[in-house]
Design a protein around this motif. Structure first.
Motif, PDB file in Angstrom:
ATOM      1  N   GLY A  75     -22.379  45.845 -10.269  1.00  0.00           N
ATOM      2  CA  GLY A  75     -23.077  45.123 -11.333  1.00  0.00           C
ATOM      3  C   GLY A  75     -24.211  44.304 -10.748  1.00  0.00           C
ATOM      4  N   ASN A  76     -24.196  43.001 -10.995  1.00  0.00           N
ATOM      5  CA  ASN A  76     -25.261  42.139 -10.474  1.00  0.00           C
ATOM      6  C   ASN A  76     -24.840  41.412  -9.189  1.00  0.00           C
ATOM      7  N   LEU A  77     -23.784  41.923  -8.537  1.00  0.00           N
ATOM      8  CA  LEU A  77     -23.294  41.329  -7.293  1.00  0.00           C
ATOM      9  C   LEU A  77     -23.536  42.259  -6.111  1.00  0.00           C
ATOM     10  N   ALA A  78     -23.851  41.659  -4.971  1.00  0.00           N
ATOM     11  CA  ALA A  78     -24.005  42.406  -3.721  1.00  0.00           C
ATOM     12  C   ALA A  78     -23.161  41.723  -2.652  1.00  0.00           C
ATOM     13  N   ALA A  79     -22.208  42.459  -2.087  1.00  0.00           N
ATOM     14  CA  ALA A  79     -21.385  41.958  -0.989  1.00  0.00           C
ATOM     15  C   ALA A  79     -21.969  42.518   0.305  1.00  0.00           C
ATOM     16  N   CYS A  80     -22.314  41.610   1.208  1.00  0.00           N
ATOM     17  CA  CYS A  80     -23.037  41.993   2.416  1.00  0.00           C
ATOM     18  C   CYS A  80     -22.286  41.512   3.656  1.00  0.00           C
ATOM     19  N   PRO A  81     -21.757  42.443   4.467  1.00  0.00           N
ATOM     20  CA  PRO A  81     -21.147  42.016   5.726  1.00  0.00           C
ATOM     21  C   PRO A  81     -22.234  41.471   6.651  1.00  0.00           C
ATOM     22  N   VAL A  82     -21.964  40.328   7.256  1.00  0.00           N
ATOM     23  CA  VAL A  82     -22.966  39.685   8.108  1.00  0.00           C
ATOM     24  C   VAL A  82     -22.357  39.274   9.445  1.00  0.00           C
ATOM     25  N   LEU A 113     -20.613  32.258   0.493  1.00  0.00           N
ATOM     26  CA  LEU A 113     -20.471  32.684   1.877  1.00  0.00           C
ATOM     27  C   LEU A 113     -18.997  32.633   2.267  1.00  0.00           C
ATOM     28  N   PHE A 114     -18.570  33.642   2.999  1.00  0.00           N
ATOM     29  CA  PHE A 114     -17.204  33.722   3.510  1.00  0.00           C
ATOM     30  C   PHE A 114     -17.297  33.962   5.005  1.00  0.00           C
ATOM     31  N   SER A 115     -16.588  33.159   5.782  1.00  0.00           N
ATOM     32  CA  SER A 115     -16.626  33.271   7.236  1.00  0.00           C
ATOM     33  C   SER A 115     -15.276  33.721   7.765  1.00  0.00           C
ATOM     34  N   ALA A 116     -15.299  34.620   8.759  1.00  0.00           N
ATOM     35  CA  ALA A 116     -14.064  35.101   9.369  1.00  0.00           C
ATOM     36  C   ALA A 116     -13.416  34.019  10.229  1.00  0.00           C
ATOM     37  N   GLY A 117     -14.177  33.060  10.692  1.00  0.00           N
ATOM     38  CA  GLY A 117     -13.639  32.012  11.558  1.00  0.00           C
ATOM     39  C   GLY A 117     -13.952  30.637  11.035  1.00  0.00           C
ATOM     40  N   GLY A 118     -13.348  30.281   9.905  1.00  0.00           N
ATOM     41  CA  GLY A 118     -13.662  29.008   9.257  1.00  0.00           C
ATOM     42  C   GLY A 118     -13.510  27.800  10.165  1.00  0.00           C
TER      43      GLY A 118
END
Length: 126
Positions: A75-82, A113-118
């Motif tokens: 839809g109007n969302l884009a999930a981008c691995p960074v 934003l989501f971080s693997a190492g919070g």
């Protein structure tokens, strides 16, 4: 929509703040994770740019955010691995995560934003 996402990463990589700012809706809401000096909801383009400027300053210009996988659209969302990295003179950060962008009419309206190492990210940002 895909062009907006690609421009998000290319302007960040080039340090093109003006170009980056042009992608943001005036009333953007940026959800920065964690418990550090940059965490929380940043509302409005000026507040988001101030936060990002603070991050660049804190890392002495070494902050890098790069696409680290395939962009996923729904839809109007884009999930981008960074992968993001930086150095503040005494500490390094090099972590993976997901930038989730909401895009309306070619403008980014929200970012989560989501971080693997919070914990490591909080320790770095202080």
């Amino acid at each position: 929509m895909l062009n907006t996402v690609k421009a998000y990463f290319s302007t960040l990589a080039a340090g093109d703040i003006e170009g980056f700012a042009s992608l943001l809706a005036d009333d953007i809401v940026w959800h920065q994770p964690g418990h550090n000096q940059f965490s929380g909801d940043h509302k409005g383009k000026a507040d988001v740019l101030k936060m990002l400027g603070g991050m660049v300053e804190y890392t002495h210009g070494t902050l890098k955010v790069v696409l680290d996988g395939e962009i996923m659209l729904n839809g109007n969302l884009a999930a981008c691995p960074v992968r993001f990295s930086g150095n503040n003179g005494t500490k390094n950060v090099d972590l993976t995560g997901i930038d989730l962008l909401e895009i309306q009419n070619g403008k980014i309206t929200q970012v989560w934003l989501f971080s693997a190492g919070g914990g490591a990210e909080d320790e770095f940002w202080g």
